[in-house]
Design an enzyme around this catalytic site. Structure first.
Site, mmCIF file in Angstrom:
data_model
loop_
_atom_site.group_PDB
_atom_site.id
_atom_site.type_symbol
_atom_site.label_atom_id
_atom_site.label_comp_id
_atom_site.label_asym_id
_atom_site.label_seq_id
_atom_site.Cartn_x
_atom_site.Cartn_y
_atom_site.Cartn_z
ATOM 1 N N CYS A 24 -17.010 -8.387 11.900
ATOM 2 C CA CYS A 24 -16.465 -7.035 12.070
ATOM 3 C C CYS A 24 -17.183 -6.232 13.137
ATOM 4 O O CYS A 24 -16.721 -5.162 13.517
ATOM 5 C CB CYS A 24 -16.552 -6.280 10.747
ATOM 6 S SG CYS A 24 -15.722 -7.114 9.381
ATOM 7 N N THR B 219 -2.489 11.971 9.816
ATOM 8 C CA THR B 219 -3.812 12.579 9.904
ATOM 9 C C THR B 219 -4.372 12.451 11.313
ATOM 10 O O THR B 219 -4.948 13.400 11.867
ATOM 11 C CB THR B 219 -4.770 11.932 8.898
ATOM 12 O OG1 THR B 219 -4.270 12.124 7.569
ATOM 13 C CG2 THR B 219 -6.165 12.531 8.989
ATOM 14 N N ARG B 220 -4.204 11.293 11.905
ATOM 15 C CA ARG B 220 -4.726 11.078 13.258
ATOM 16 C C ARG B 220 -3.961 11.903 14.285
ATOM 17 O O ARG B 220 -4.559 12.471 15.199
ATOM 18 C CB ARG B 220 -4.688 9.594 13.604
ATOM 19 C CG ARG B 220 -5.554 8.742 12.695
ATOM 20 C CD ARG B 220 -5.603 7.302 13.144
ATOM 21 N NE ARG B 220 -6.214 6.447 12.134
ATOM 22 C CZ ARG B 220 -6.707 5.238 12.373
ATOM 23 N NH1 ARG B 220 -6.657 4.739 13.578
ATOM 24 N NH2 ARG B 220 -7.238 4.531 11.395
ATOM 25 N N ARG C 272 0.849 -1.182 0.000
ATOM 26 C CA ARG C 272 0.000 0.000 0.000
ATOM 27 C C ARG C 272 0.890 1.239 0.000
ATOM 28 O O ARG C 272 2.085 1.169 0.319
ATOM 29 C CB ARG C 272 -0.897 0.004 1.224
ATOM 30 C CG ARG C 272 -1.921 -1.125 1.248
ATOM 31 C CD ARG C 272 -2.638 -1.180 2.592
ATOM 32 N NE ARG C 272 -3.312 0.087 2.889
ATOM 33 C CZ ARG C 272 -3.574 0.527 4.112
ATOM 34 N NH1 ARG C 272 -3.196 -0.176 5.164
ATOM 35 N NH2 ARG C 272 -4.211 1.662 4.295
ATOM 36 N N SER D 211 0.551 4.127 1.822
ATOM 37 C CA SER D 211 0.588 4.991 2.996
ATOM 38 C C SER D 211 2.005 5.071 3.553
ATOM 39 O O SER D 211 2.852 4.218 3.284
ATOM 40 C CB SER D 211 -0.363 4.466 4.080
ATOM 41 O OG SER D 211 0.141 3.271 4.642
ATOM 42 N N ARG E 148 -10.820 8.079 11.179
ATOM 43 C CA ARG E 148 -10.130 7.373 10.104
ATOM 44 C C ARG E 148 -8.932 8.196 9.672
ATOM 45 O O ARG E 148 -8.780 9.345 10.056
ATOM 46 C CB ARG E 148 -11.052 7.192 8.884
ATOM 47 C CG ARG E 148 -11.937 5.957 8.875
ATOM 48 C CD ARG E 148 -11.214 4.641 8.712
ATOM 49 N NE ARG E 148 -10.262 4.568 7.626
ATOM 50 C CZ ARG E 148 -10.539 4.204 6.378
ATOM 51 N NH1 ARG E 148 -11.772 3.908 6.044
ATOM 52 N NH2 ARG E 148 -9.591 4.132 5.467
ATOM 53 N N GLY E 149 -8.106 7.616 8.798
ATOM 54 C CA GLY E 149 -6.978 8.341 8.247
ATOM 55 C C GLY E 149 -5.663 7.688 8.597
ATOM 56 O O GLY E 149 -5.582 6.811 9.464
ATOM 57 N N ASN E 150 -4.597 8.111 7.920
ATOM 58 C CA ASN E 150 -3.281 7.560 8.205
ATOM 59 C C ASN E 150 -2.743 8.131 9.523
ATOM 60 O O ASN E 150 -3.389 8.945 10.178
ATOM 61 C CB ASN E 150 -2.318 7.812 7.040
ATOM 62 C CG ASN E 150 -2.140 9.291 6.748
ATOM 63 O OD1 ASN E 150 -2.204 10.127 7.648
ATOM 64 N ND2 ASN E 150 -1.902 9.616 5.484
ATOM 65 N N THR F 269 -10.249 7.105 18.014
ATOM 66 C CA THR F 269 -9.672 5.830 17.593
ATOM 67 C C THR F 269 -10.541 5.245 16.490
ATOM 68 O O THR F 269 -11.748 5.501 16.444
ATOM 69 C CB THR F 269 -9.556 4.824 18.753
ATOM 70 O OG1 THR F 269 -9.058 3.574 18.245
ATOM 71 C CG2 THR F 269 -10.895 4.582 19.419
ATOM 72 N N LEU G 134 -13.157 -0.583 16.890
ATOM 73 C CA LEU G 134 -14.207 -0.927 17.843
ATOM 74 C C LEU G 134 -13.635 -1.569 19.095
ATOM 75 O O LEU G 134 -14.148 -1.360 20.201
ATOM 76 C CB LEU G 134 -15.214 -1.875 17.183
ATOM 77 C CG LEU G 134 -16.176 -1.276 16.162
ATOM 78 C CD1 LEU G 134 -17.023 -2.386 15.550
ATOM 79 C CD2 LEU G 134 -17.060 -0.228 16.797
ATOM 80 N N ARG G 135 -12.583 -2.369 18.922
ATOM 81 C CA ARG G 135 -11.945 -3.019 20.074
ATOM 82 C C ARG G 135 -11.459 -1.983 21.081
ATOM 83 O O ARG G 135 -11.649 -2.136 22.293
ATOM 84 C CB ARG G 135 -10.772 -3.869 19.572
ATOM 85 C CG ARG G 135 -9.852 -4.395 20.673
ATOM 86 C CD ARG G 135 -8.592 -5.005 20.088
ATOM 87 N NE ARG G 135 -7.840 -4.040 19.301
ATOM 88 C CZ ARG G 135 -6.984 -3.152 19.818
ATOM 89 N NH1 ARG G 135 -6.780 -3.125 21.118
ATOM 90 N NH2 ARG G 135 -6.331 -2.311 19.038
ATOM 91 N N ARG G 136 -10.819 -0.928 20.589
ATOM 92 C CA ARG G 136 -10.333 0.116 21.491
ATOM 93 C C ARG G 136 -11.491 0.906 22.104
ATOM 94 O O ARG G 136 -11.472 1.240 23.289
ATOM 95 C CB ARG G 136 -9.383 1.063 20.748
ATOM 96 C CG ARG G 136 -8.104 0.411 20.274
ATOM 97 C CD ARG G 136 -7.192 1.423 19.595
ATOM 98 N NE ARG G 136 -6.017 0.790 19.025
ATOM 99 C CZ ARG G 136 -5.608 0.949 17.768
ATOM 100 N NH1 ARG G 136 -6.301 1.726 16.937
ATOM 101 N NH2 ARG G 136 -4.518 0.337 17.325
ATOM 102 N N LYS H 65 -2.693 -8.118 10.990
ATOM 103 C CA LYS H 65 -4.052 -8.059 11.534
ATOM 104 C C LYS H 65 -5.077 -7.648 10.473
ATOM 105 O O LYS H 65 -6.279 -7.767 10.703
ATOM 106 C CB LYS H 65 -4.133 -7.135 12.739
ATOM 107 C CG LYS H 65 -4.043 -5.651 12.452
ATOM 108 C CD LYS H 65 -4.326 -4.866 13.725
ATOM 109 C CE LYS H 65 -4.327 -3.372 13.468
ATOM 110 N NZ LYS H 65 -4.688 -2.592 14.659
ATOM 111 N N ASP H 66 -4.623 -7.170 9.302
ATOM 112 C CA ASP H 66 -5.543 -6.840 8.221
ATOM 113 C C ASP H 66 -5.984 -8.064 7.430
ATOM 114 O O ASP H 66 -6.932 -7.990 6.643
ATOM 115 C CB ASP H 66 -4.888 -5.852 7.246
ATOM 116 C CG ASP H 66 -4.745 -4.458 7.831
ATOM 117 O OD1 ASP H 66 -5.378 -4.177 8.868
ATOM 118 O OD2 ASP H 66 -3.992 -3.648 7.255
#
Length: 322
Positions: free
Chosen positions: A240, A150-151, A10, A12, A145-147, A123, A126-128, A79-80
């Site tokens: 998910c 961005t976060r 990818r 990013s 969302r975002g890289n 974040t 959902l887990r977090r 994890k993806d």
């Protein structure tokens, strides 16, 4: 001269950084040159929340390129990857895993306990979100969302609009930004996602020379830990929509190395939180994960997981390492 191996990645900052590390390791171990080939995935083109994008959004395009032969191998944030095996493809190596814990980046250098009631925390997982809610700290948790950059900008800089964000520590380490971390979160507070911090190096199963070559990068303890965590995830068939966490550690036991696996299923609002642990040998990593999941299901984890958004066995997706 030997033609460069084509490594699909990818685009990013994080993906390019971790693929670059793998490329350097391949060249150092084998002498083979490697070139990076950017592949745009469905997840990169969408701004929707990760858990609503569907399965494999960050990996399917890379796997299509592998199958088509336009790249020779790919590097994924492990994890993806969906837990179901991909036909014709093989995980040739799991390099040494980065620290799998989550990290807090907060204004004024604050820790999680120092955030005031009503503080806004961002974040994408959902887990977090579920685990932050379960702590009962009266935080306002906001999906983002975002890289990574961005976060981070949501907390650091002139346009900051949040008090803190929670990210994977491994991602920050890989792009050289551990300096912004104000607290690395104890797994007792925030259990990581299955396979967080690990990379998967994948190639075509019929390319035996490359399978053998990439195998030089494999780190057996990391592979064993990830195997236990992903077997736990696959057995739960979580889909998910439900937060699932798992963390396996290897330690020296009385008769040799042992795996200590912790797993959790948490309701999205944090009001139900089932956690158990199990130990065993690295050779039994998959069975440890399956058995721990079975124990949680017996305790009622299936009622937390529910059926909404259920994707069936082997198709879980828990978001990008970023």
């Amino acid at each position: 001269m030997t033609a460069p191996l084509r490594l699909g990645t990818r685009g990013s900052t994080l993906a390019m950084a971790q693929s670059g590390h793998v490329a350097e390791a391949v060249t150092a171990a084998t002498g083979r040159p490697v070139e990076l080939v950017e592949v745009v995935t469905a997840g990169d083109r969408s701004s929707a929340p990760v858990h609503r994008l569907g399965v494999g959004v960050f990996v399917s395009a890379l796997r299509d390129a592998l199958t088509a032969g336009t790249i020779d191998f790919a590097v994924h944030s492990y994890k993806d990857l969906p837990t179901a095996a991909a036909g014709g493809l093989h995980i040739a190596a799991v390099p040494a895993r980065q620290d799998p814990r989550d990290a807090l980046v907060a204004r004024d250098g604050r820790t999680l306990a120092e955030l005031p009631s009503g503080a806004t925390v961002g974040t994408g997982a959902l887990r977090r979100i579920a685990q932050l809610q379960a702590l009962g700290l009266q935080l306002e948790v906001t999906p983002i969302r975002g890289n990574i950059d961005t976060r981070l900008a949501r907390v650091i800089g002139p346009d900051a609009d949040l008090d803190a964000v929670v990210l994977a520590r491994a991602g920050l380490a890989r792009i050289g930004r551990v300096d912004v971390i104000t607290e690395t979160l104890d797994p007792m507070l925030m259990l990581p996602a299955p396979a967080q911090g690990a990379l998967a190096v994948e190639c075509r199963v019929d390319d035996q020379d490359l399978v053998e070559l990439l195998g030089m990068l494999d780190h057996a303890p990391s592979r064993s830990a990830v195997t236990a965590e992903r077997a736990f995830l696959a057995t739960l068939e979580a889909g998910c929509s439900a937060p699932v966490a798992a963390y396996a550690e290897l330690a020296e036991g009385e008769t040799g190395d042992e795996i200590y696996l912790r797993g959790a299923v948490i309701s999205p609002d944090g009001t139900r939180d089932l956690r158990l642990s199990r130990t065993g040998t690295p050779a039994d990593a998959a069975e440890i994960g399956k058995a721990l999941a079975a124990e949680l299901l017996e305790l009622g984890a299936d009622s937390i997981l529910g059926h909404e958004g259920h994707t069936g066995p082997g198709t879980q997706q828990f978001g990008s390492t970023e």
